[in-house]
Design an enzyme around this catalytic site. Structure first.
Site, PDB file in Angstrom:
ATOM      1  CD  GLU A  61     -16.559 -19.802  70.061  1.00  0.00           C
ATOM      2  OE1 GLU A  61     -16.294 -20.942  69.622  1.00  0.00           O
ATOM      3  OE2 GLU A  61     -15.863 -18.791  69.813  1.00  0.00           O
ATOM      4  CG  PHE A 109     -19.812 -16.110  61.997  1.00  0.00           C
ATOM      5  CD1 PHE A 109     -20.134 -14.800  62.287  1.00  0.00           C
ATOM      6  CD2 PHE A 109     -20.841 -16.994  61.712  1.00  0.00           C
ATOM      7  CE1 PHE A 109     -21.453 -14.367  62.281  1.00  0.00           C
ATOM      8  CE2 PHE A 109     -22.167 -16.572  61.694  1.00  0.00           C
ATOM      9  CZ  PHE A 109     -22.464 -15.255  61.981  1.00  0.00           C
ATOM     10  CG  ASN A 111     -26.679  -3.349  61.994  1.00  0.00           C
ATOM     11  OD1 ASN A 111     -26.428  -3.494  60.802  1.00  0.00           O
ATOM     12  ND2 ASN A 111     -25.841  -2.740  62.832  1.00  0.00           N
ATOM     13  NE  ARG A 163     -10.507 -15.025  58.682  1.00  0.00           N
ATOM     14  CZ  ARG A 163      -9.206 -14.802  58.900  1.00  0.00           C
ATOM     15  NH1 ARG A 163      -8.764 -13.552  58.934  1.00  0.00           N
ATOM     16  NH2 ARG A 163      -8.366 -15.791  59.077  1.00  0.00           N
ATOM     17  NE  ARG A 183     -24.008   0.383  56.050  1.00  0.00           N
ATOM     18  CZ  ARG A 183     -23.429   1.572  56.199  1.00  0.00           C
ATOM     19  NH1 ARG A 183     -23.520   2.212  57.360  1.00  0.00           N
ATOM     20  NH2 ARG A 183     -22.765   2.122  55.195  1.00  0.00           N
ATOM     21  NE  ARG A 234     -17.250 -14.868  55.485  1.00  0.00           N
ATOM     22  CZ  ARG A 234     -15.961 -15.140  55.460  1.00  0.00           C
ATOM     23  NH1 ARG A 234     -15.514 -16.123  54.673  1.00  0.00           N
ATOM     24  NH2 ARG A 234     -15.099 -14.443  56.187  1.00  0.00           N
TER      25      ARG A 234
END
Length: 246
Positions: free
Chosen positions: A101, A90, A189, A92, A191, A200
């Protein structure tokens, strides 16, 4: 000083993921006023009061011709709980994303671990770049579940043993596997989310095929469902134009 570990923490196992939309400022009208400032200047503020349905053609045009910046003037924050190996992939995604996190330095990590469900295809056939996943046998499913659970228990016992001996959390956590669940807030957002979904998730409408790991795809599918409700015209244009981020 390291806290004394809780004695009643027992490993638990999950085959799902958690995705919750906790905060948002996102609507199709956000795309319209951002786009129309190019030609209307201050009058673009009028778009705030208009029904975006009347301008869905503009949204489709922007998506089709890949005018991307109008799709950035919105925000969605998700709470996500998933295995650490999902977060490895994720994060990346860096442009247009913000993350915070759960910390293994500042708190004792809870023993919640990932074990694939029965629907998870276990066997990879083919060569790199050209392969498929197929159903595993009953024996393979049972082996996977048993070996994973045994390994998780041993790892967490070692973690607890070190904590009980006074070893710092940031050191003891090194024995924990990537199948451990973590949690985070992820803000994006439209985009940046479209770019994420294009890579993914697998979808019959995608112009460019993608072959994501199933577990991150599960997260993506849940995020997509929330976004589709917030920005239905933008979502429809995304699908109509091959699920390629503008």
């Amino acid at each position: 000083m390291t806290d004394t570990p809780a004695d009643d923490l027992k490993p638990s196992f999950r085959s799902d993921v958690t995705v919750e939309l906790v905060k948002h400022s996102a609507a199709d009208s956000d795309v319209l006023w951002a786009a129309r400032v190019s030609t209307a200047g201050e009058q673009s503020l009028d778009e705030l009061k208009k029904d975006p349905e009347r301008s869905k053609g503009l949204i489709n045009y922007l998506m089709r011709d890949r005018h991307g910046s109008p799709f950035e003037h919105n925000s969605m924050t998700f709470f996500i709980s998933a295995p650490i190996f999902v977060f490895r992939e994720f994060m990346r995604h860096r442009v247009g994303w913000s993350y915070n996190e759960e910390s293994g330095r500042y708190r004792e990590l809870e023993p919640v671990f990932y074990v694939p469900g029965e629907s998870r295809k276990l066997v990879q056939e083919g060569r790199p770049g050209k392969y498929v996943f197929v159903e595993g046998t009953q024996a393979q499913q049972e082996l996977t579940g048993r070996v994973m659970e045994d390994s998780y228990r041993q790892a967490y016992e070692a973690y607890q043993e070190m904590l009980a001996a006074g070893v710092a959390r940031e050191v003891a956590r090194a024995v924990l596997p990537v199948g451990l669940f973590s949690s985070m807030y992820a803000t994006c957002n439209a985009r940046s989310l479209m770019h994420f979904l294009g890579l993914r998730t697998q979808h019959e409408l995608a112009k460019v095929p993608s072959f994501p790991q199933r577990e991150i795809e599960m997260v993506g599918e849940k995020m997509e469902a929330e976004w589709a409700k917030l920005m239905p015209l933008t979502y429809a244009a995304f699908n109509t134009n091959g699920r390629v981020a503008p």
